[in-house]
Write a protein that holds these residues in place. Structure first.
Motif, PDB file in Angstrom:
ATOM      1  N   ASN A 115       0.818  -1.219   0.000  1.00 54.20           N
ATOM      2  CA  ASN A 115       0.000   0.000   0.000  1.00 54.20           C
ATOM      3  C   ASN A 115       0.848   1.264   0.000  1.00 54.20           C
ATOM      4  N   ALA A 116       1.990   1.233   0.675  1.00 57.55           N
ATOM      5  CA  ALA A 116       2.863   2.407   0.732  1.00 57.55           C
ATOM      6  C   ALA A 116       3.602   2.630  -0.579  1.00 57.55           C
ATOM      7  N   PHE A 117       3.940   1.532  -1.255  1.00 57.54           N
ATOM      8  CA  PHE A 117       4.743   1.609  -2.478  1.00 57.54           C
ATOM      9  C   PHE A 117       3.982   0.982  -3.642  1.00 57.54           C
ATOM     10  N   LYS A 118       2.917   1.624  -4.046  1.00 59.83           N
ATOM     11  CA  LYS A 118       2.032   1.078  -5.081  1.00 59.83           C
ATOM     12  C   LYS A 118       2.725   0.904  -6.436  1.00 59.83           C
ATOM     13  N   GLU A 119       3.824   1.652  -6.659  1.00 59.93           N
ATOM     14  CA  GLU A 119       4.536   1.554  -7.933  1.00 59.93           C
ATOM     15  C   GLU A 119       5.358   0.272  -8.026  1.00 59.93           C
ATOM     16  N   GLY A 120       5.610  -0.363  -6.890  1.00 59.02           N
ATOM     17  CA  GLY A 120       6.368  -1.602  -6.869  1.00 59.02           C
ATOM     18  C   GLY A 120       7.667  -1.494  -6.091  1.00 59.02           C
ATOM     19  N   THR A 121       8.166  -2.625  -5.664  1.00 55.26           N
ATOM     20  CA  THR A 121       9.418  -2.712  -4.910  1.00 55.26           C
ATOM     21  C   THR A 121      10.127  -4.006  -5.289  1.00 55.26           C
ATOM     22  N   THR A 122      11.338  -4.103  -4.820  1.00 58.59           N
ATOM     23  CA  THR A 122      12.063  -5.367  -4.853  1.00 58.59           C
ATOM     24  C   THR A 122      12.355  -5.721  -3.406  1.00 58.59           C
ATOM     25  N   ILE A 123      12.138  -6.971  -3.040  1.00 63.52           N
ATOM     26  CA  ILE A 123      12.412  -7.409  -1.675  1.00 63.52           C
ATOM     27  C   ILE A 123      13.468  -8.498  -1.729  1.00 63.52           C
ATOM     28  N   ILE A 124      14.534  -8.280  -0.964  1.00 61.28           N
ATOM     29  CA  ILE A 124      15.673  -9.193  -0.930  1.00 61.28           C
ATOM     30  C   ILE A 124      15.785  -9.778   0.468  1.00 61.28           C
ATOM     31  N   ARG A 125      15.909 -11.086   0.543  1.00 60.92           N
ATOM     32  CA  ARG A 125      16.070 -11.758   1.829  1.00 60.92           C
ATOM     33  C   ARG A 125      17.555 -11.910   2.119  1.00 60.92           C
ATOM     34  N   GLY A 126      17.947 -11.640   3.356  1.00 64.00           N
ATOM     35  CA  GLY A 126      19.355 -11.762   3.717  1.00 64.00           C
ATOM     36  C   GLY A 126      19.530 -11.962   5.208  1.00 64.00           C
ATOM     37  N   THR A 127      20.758 -11.816   5.633  1.00 61.96           N
ATOM     38  CA  THR A 127      21.112 -11.866   7.048  1.00 61.96           C
ATOM     39  C   THR A 127      21.929 -10.626   7.348  1.00 61.96           C
ATOM     40  N   GLY A 128      21.595  -9.947   8.416  1.00 61.32           N
ATOM     41  CA  GLY A 128      22.314  -8.735   8.782  1.00 61.32           C
ATOM     42  C   GLY A 128      22.864  -8.832  10.184  1.00 61.32           C
TER      43      GLY A 128
ATOM     44  N   TYR B  23      11.802   6.039  -6.790  1.00 64.03           N
ATOM     45  CA  TYR B  23      10.736   7.039  -6.878  1.00 64.03           C
ATOM     46  C   TYR B  23      11.306   8.408  -7.188  1.00 64.03           C
ATOM     47  N   LYS B  24      10.440   9.294  -7.614  1.00 63.67           N
ATOM     48  CA  LYS B  24      10.799  10.702  -7.751  1.00 63.67           C
ATOM     49  C   LYS B  24      10.584  11.344  -6.388  1.00 63.67           C
ATOM     50  N   TYR B  25      11.600  12.027  -5.899  1.00 67.91           N
ATOM     51  CA  TYR B  25      11.563  12.547  -4.537  1.00 67.91           C
ATOM     52  C   TYR B  25      10.458  13.572  -4.330  1.00 67.91           C
ATOM     53  N   SER B  26       9.813  13.446  -3.181  1.00 63.93           N
ATOM     54  CA  SER B  26       8.910  14.476  -2.668  1.00 63.93           C
ATOM     55  C   SER B  26       8.868  14.299  -1.152  1.00 63.93           C
ATOM     56  N   ARG B  27       8.551  15.375  -0.452  1.00 64.84           N
ATOM     57  CA  ARG B  27       8.437  15.280   1.010  1.00 64.84           C
ATOM     58  C   ARG B  27       7.351  14.293   1.405  1.00 64.84           C
TER      59      ARG B  27
END
Length: 120
Positions: free
Chosen positions: A48-61, A83-87
């Motif tokens: 819902n926050a990123f309706k344009e799409g994302t990539t999700i990477i699984r890892g260990t930190g 994204y194009k920056y906006s406040r």
């Protein structure tokens, strides 16, 4: 000819921002955020926050826990968002971080912002 090629190459990409968010999967009580809990958060909040799409990477930190004075290793998901920056978008990203921290009792969610050129 070289100038024309440089101009055409520069037109094919757009100046954007990339934000990487690091979502740790360990809770303070020693248990882990379950796959179902993560999937629900991803499907109802991240999407819902990123309706344009994302990539999700699984890892260990790893990160240094100042309170307990030790290095912590934990499963992590990295969400990459262009994204194009906006406040407004920046506030949306920080609201998502705050929500995750409150929901899963996290100390922090690392946010890394970069200016990039991207082409889709």
């Amino acid at each position: 000819m070289l100038l024309i090629c440089l101009f055409l190459c520069s037109c094919s990409s757009t100046r954007m921002f990339e934000t990487d968010l690091y979502f740790g999967q360990s809770k303070p009580d020693g248990t882990a955020i379950t796959e179902n809990e993560w999937n629900h958060f991803r499907e109802t909040k991240i999407v819902n926050a990123f309706k344009e799409g994302t990539t999700i990477i699984r890892g260990t930190g790893t990160w240094y826990d100042v309170a307990n004075k030790k290095l912590i290793s934990e499963p992590t998901y990295v969400v990459v968002y262009f994204y194009k920056y906006s406040r407004q978008v920046s506030k949306r990203i920080d609201s998502l971080r705050s929500l995750y921290k409150a929901t899963f009792q996290q100390q922090s969610i690392l946010r890394v912002d970069k200016k990039v050129k991207a082409a889709f």
